[in-house]
Scaffold this motif. Structure first.
Motif, PDB file in Angstrom:
ATOM      1  N   LEU A  28       0.018  -2.672  -9.810  1.00 12.42           N
ATOM      2  CA  LEU A  28      -0.135  -1.996 -11.099  1.00 12.42           C
ATOM      3  C   LEU A  28      -1.604  -1.779 -11.433  1.00 12.42           C
ATOM      4  CD1 LEU A  28       2.661  -3.760 -13.171  1.00 12.42           C
ATOM      5  CD2 LEU A  28       2.528  -1.320 -12.644  1.00 12.42           C
ATOM      6  N   ASP A  29      -2.440  -2.755 -11.087  1.00 15.50           N
ATOM      7  CA  ASP A  29      -3.876  -2.615 -11.307  1.00 15.50           C
ATOM      8  C   ASP A  29      -4.417  -1.367 -10.592  1.00 15.50           C
ATOM      9  OD1 ASP A  29      -5.289  -4.173 -13.025  1.00 15.50           O
ATOM     10  OD2 ASP A  29      -6.211  -5.429 -11.496  1.00 15.50           O
ATOM     11  N   ALA A  30      -4.012  -1.195  -9.348  1.00 17.04           N
ATOM     12  CA  ALA A  30      -4.466  -0.044  -8.565  1.00 17.04           C
ATOM     13  C   ALA A  30      -3.924   1.262  -9.148  1.00 17.04           C
ATOM     14  CB  ALA A  30      -4.045  -0.203  -7.111  1.00 17.04           C
ATOM     15  N   ILE A  31      -2.650   1.241  -9.546  1.00 16.52           N
ATOM     16  CA  ILE A  31      -2.016   2.456 -10.087  1.00 16.52           C
ATOM     17  C   ILE A  31      -2.643   2.839 -11.424  1.00 16.52           C
ATOM     18  CG2 ILE A  31       0.145   3.398 -10.986  1.00 16.52           C
ATOM     19  CD1 ILE A  31       1.562   1.558  -8.867  1.00 16.52           C
ATOM     20  N   PHE A  32      -2.829   1.853 -12.300  1.00 15.48           N
ATOM     21  CA  PHE A  32      -3.425   2.148 -13.597  1.00 15.48           C
ATOM     22  C   PHE A  32      -4.891   2.550 -13.449  1.00 15.48           C
ATOM     23  CE2 PHE A  32      -0.148  -0.819 -15.695  1.00 15.48           C
ATOM     24  CZ  PHE A  32       0.723   0.249 -15.883  1.00 15.48           C
ATOM     25  N   GLY A  33      -5.554   2.069 -12.395  1.00 16.41           N
ATOM     26  CA  GLY A  33      -6.910   2.514 -12.116  1.00 16.41           C
ATOM     27  C   GLY A  33      -6.952   4.011 -11.853  1.00 16.41           C
ATOM     28  N   GLU A  34      -5.950   4.503 -11.117  1.00 18.12           N
ATOM     29  CA  GLU A  34      -5.864   5.944 -10.856  1.00 18.12           C
ATOM     30  C   GLU A  34      -5.537   6.705 -12.131  1.00 18.12           C
ATOM     31  OE1 GLU A  34      -5.953   9.513  -8.620  1.00 18.12           O
ATOM     32  OE2 GLU A  34      -6.760   7.496  -8.295  1.00 18.12           O
ATOM     33  N   VAL A  35      -4.661   6.144 -12.965  1.00 16.08           N
ATOM     34  CA  VAL A  35      -4.365   6.756 -14.267  1.00 16.08           C
ATOM     35  C   VAL A  35      -5.662   6.914 -15.066  1.00 16.08           C
ATOM     36  CG1 VAL A  35      -3.235   6.395 -16.506  1.00 16.08           C
ATOM     37  CG2 VAL A  35      -1.992   5.920 -14.388  1.00 16.08           C
ATOM     38  N   ASP A  36      -6.452   5.858 -15.097  1.00 16.73           N
ATOM     39  CA  ASP A  36      -7.692   5.871 -15.858  1.00 16.73           C
ATOM     40  C   ASP A  36      -8.662   6.923 -15.318  1.00 16.73           C
ATOM     41  OD1 ASP A  36      -9.282   4.681 -17.983  1.00 16.73           O
ATOM     42  OD2 ASP A  36     -10.546   3.873 -16.383  1.00 16.73           O
ATOM     43  N   ARG A  37      -8.748   7.009 -14.001  1.00 20.24           N
ATOM     44  CA  ARG A  37      -9.655   7.983 -13.382  1.00 20.24           C
ATOM     45  C   ARG A  37      -9.242   9.404 -13.721  1.00 20.24           C
ATOM     46  NH1 ARG A  37     -10.264  11.369  -9.355  1.00 20.24           N
ATOM     47  NH2 ARG A  37      -8.116  11.115  -8.628  1.00 20.24           N
ATOM     48  N   LEU A  38      -7.943   9.709 -13.596  1.00 24.85           N
ATOM     49  CA  LEU A  38      -7.451  11.055 -13.879  1.00 24.85           C
ATOM     50  C   LEU A  38      -7.605  11.400 -15.357  1.00 24.85           C
ATOM     51  CD1 LEU A  38      -4.221  10.970 -11.675  1.00 24.85           C
ATOM     52  CD2 LEU A  38      -6.237  12.408 -11.284  1.00 24.85           C
TER      53      LEU A  38
ATOM     54  N   ARG B   3       0.823  -1.210   0.000  1.00 23.80           N
ATOM     55  CA  ARG B   3       0.000   0.000   0.000  1.00 23.80           C
ATOM     56  C   ARG B   3       0.859   1.263   0.000  1.00 23.80           C
ATOM     57  NH1 ARG B   3      -0.612  -2.335   5.036  1.00 23.80           N
ATOM     58  NH2 ARG B   3       0.183  -1.142   6.812  1.00 23.80           N
ATOM     59  N   SER B   4       2.089   1.166   0.538  1.00 24.20           N
ATOM     60  CA  SER B   4       2.994   2.318   0.504  1.00 24.20           C
ATOM     61  C   SER B   4       3.416   2.616  -0.929  1.00 24.20           C
ATOM     62  CB  SER B   4       4.232   2.056   1.367  1.00 24.20           C
ATOM     63  OG  SER B   4       3.892   1.946   2.728  1.00 24.20           O
ATOM     64  N   ARG B   5       3.673   1.559  -1.695  1.00 23.05           N
ATOM     65  CA  ARG B   5       4.042   1.750  -3.095  1.00 23.05           C
ATOM     66  C   ARG B   5       2.886   2.359  -3.884  1.00 23.05           C
ATOM     67  NH1 ARG B   5       6.473  -2.800  -1.135  1.00 23.05           N
ATOM     68  NH2 ARG B   5       8.509  -3.479  -1.928  1.00 23.05           N
ATOM     69  N   ILE B   6       1.682   1.826  -3.652  1.00 23.13           N
ATOM     70  CA  ILE B   6       0.518   2.353  -4.361  1.00 23.13           C
ATOM     71  C   ILE B   6       0.286   3.812  -3.985  1.00 23.13           C
ATOM     72  CG2 ILE B   6      -1.981   2.152  -4.650  1.00 23.13           C
ATOM     73  CD1 ILE B   6      -1.620  -0.885  -4.103  1.00 23.13           C
TER      74      ILE B   6
END
Length: 221
Positions: A205-215, A166-169
């Motif tokens: 990566l799933d969580a990070i790319f989810g944020e990319v998609d949202r932004l 979670r720290s990385r995310i």
């Protein structure tokens, strides 16, 4: 001088059939056929640290030119370059061979500290998920654009296993939001084989790319 064998000592000089863990032309095909599209970059022919005093300009040019020739045979044009160990050198060779950009070292707050303090600062930076650097004004060096690293997505091996996922995310999301809010570049990187050592990285990566998609959906990235 610090390596007591020829640089290619371990290279089996075979092919994918005889030495499948050494050759990846089939992996290249998968990358090229993937959706969405991917750019294929360059990392030198044999992972030579180009800043080593033993690596002359001619040696650097040979390493890079060999990659360009192989890429041309595959119908590819190489434009992006990543230095082995992030050791930047011979930038003029990159420009000469048609590269437009390279990954420069991360500009961290702890980078200028003495060795042990820098390592401690790096660990704290990752553990706390502090906001990574982003870059608004990219510099051009010897005709090639420097796109510095923002964050290495570390696999959970060795002492790094003590850092929660979670720290990385959290760190990556902070970097993305900072970049979106300031019109800057956030540069996340990792080695493909890091994913092979831990399935958890795919979840991150799933969580990070989810944020990319949202932004991106809201128009801020």
């Amino acid at each position: 001088p610090w390596y007591d064998r020829p640089w290619h000592y371990h290279d089996p000089a075979g092919n994918r059939q005889s030495d499948p863990f050494w050759y990846g032309d089939d992996i290249l095909d998968l990358v090229r056929e993937a959706t969405p599209g991917h750019e294929v970059g360059c990392h030198t022919f044999s992972h030579l640290p180009l800043n080593d005093p033993a690596v002359s300009r001619d040696i650097a040019a040979s390493q890079i030119r060999s990659c360009c020739e192989l890429a041309t045979e595959q119908g590819l044009r190489l434009e992006s370059f990543v230095y082995p160990r992030n050791r930047v050198a011979h930038l003029d060779v990159l420009a000469q061979e048609g590269f437009t950009n390279y990954r420069g070292p991360e500009r961290s707050w702890y980078g200028g500290l003495p060795g042990p303090m820098a390592r401690a600062g790096h660990f704290a930076h990752r553990l706390l998920g502090m906001t990574p650097p982003v870059y608004r004004d990219l510099q051009v060096n010897s005709g090639v654009v420097n796109i510095p690293a923002s964050m290495f997505l570390m696999p959970p091996d060795g002492v790094r296993a003590m850092i929660p996922g979670r720290s990385r995310i959290r760190q990556a999301v902070r970097g993305l939001k900072n970049a979106a809010g300031s019109g800057a570049v956030f540069h996340l990187w990792f080695h493909p084989w890091n994913i092979g050592t831990s399935g958890a990285m795919l979840e991150w990566l799933d969580a990070i790319f989810g944020e990319v998609d949202r932004l991106r959906a809201e128009g801020s990235l």
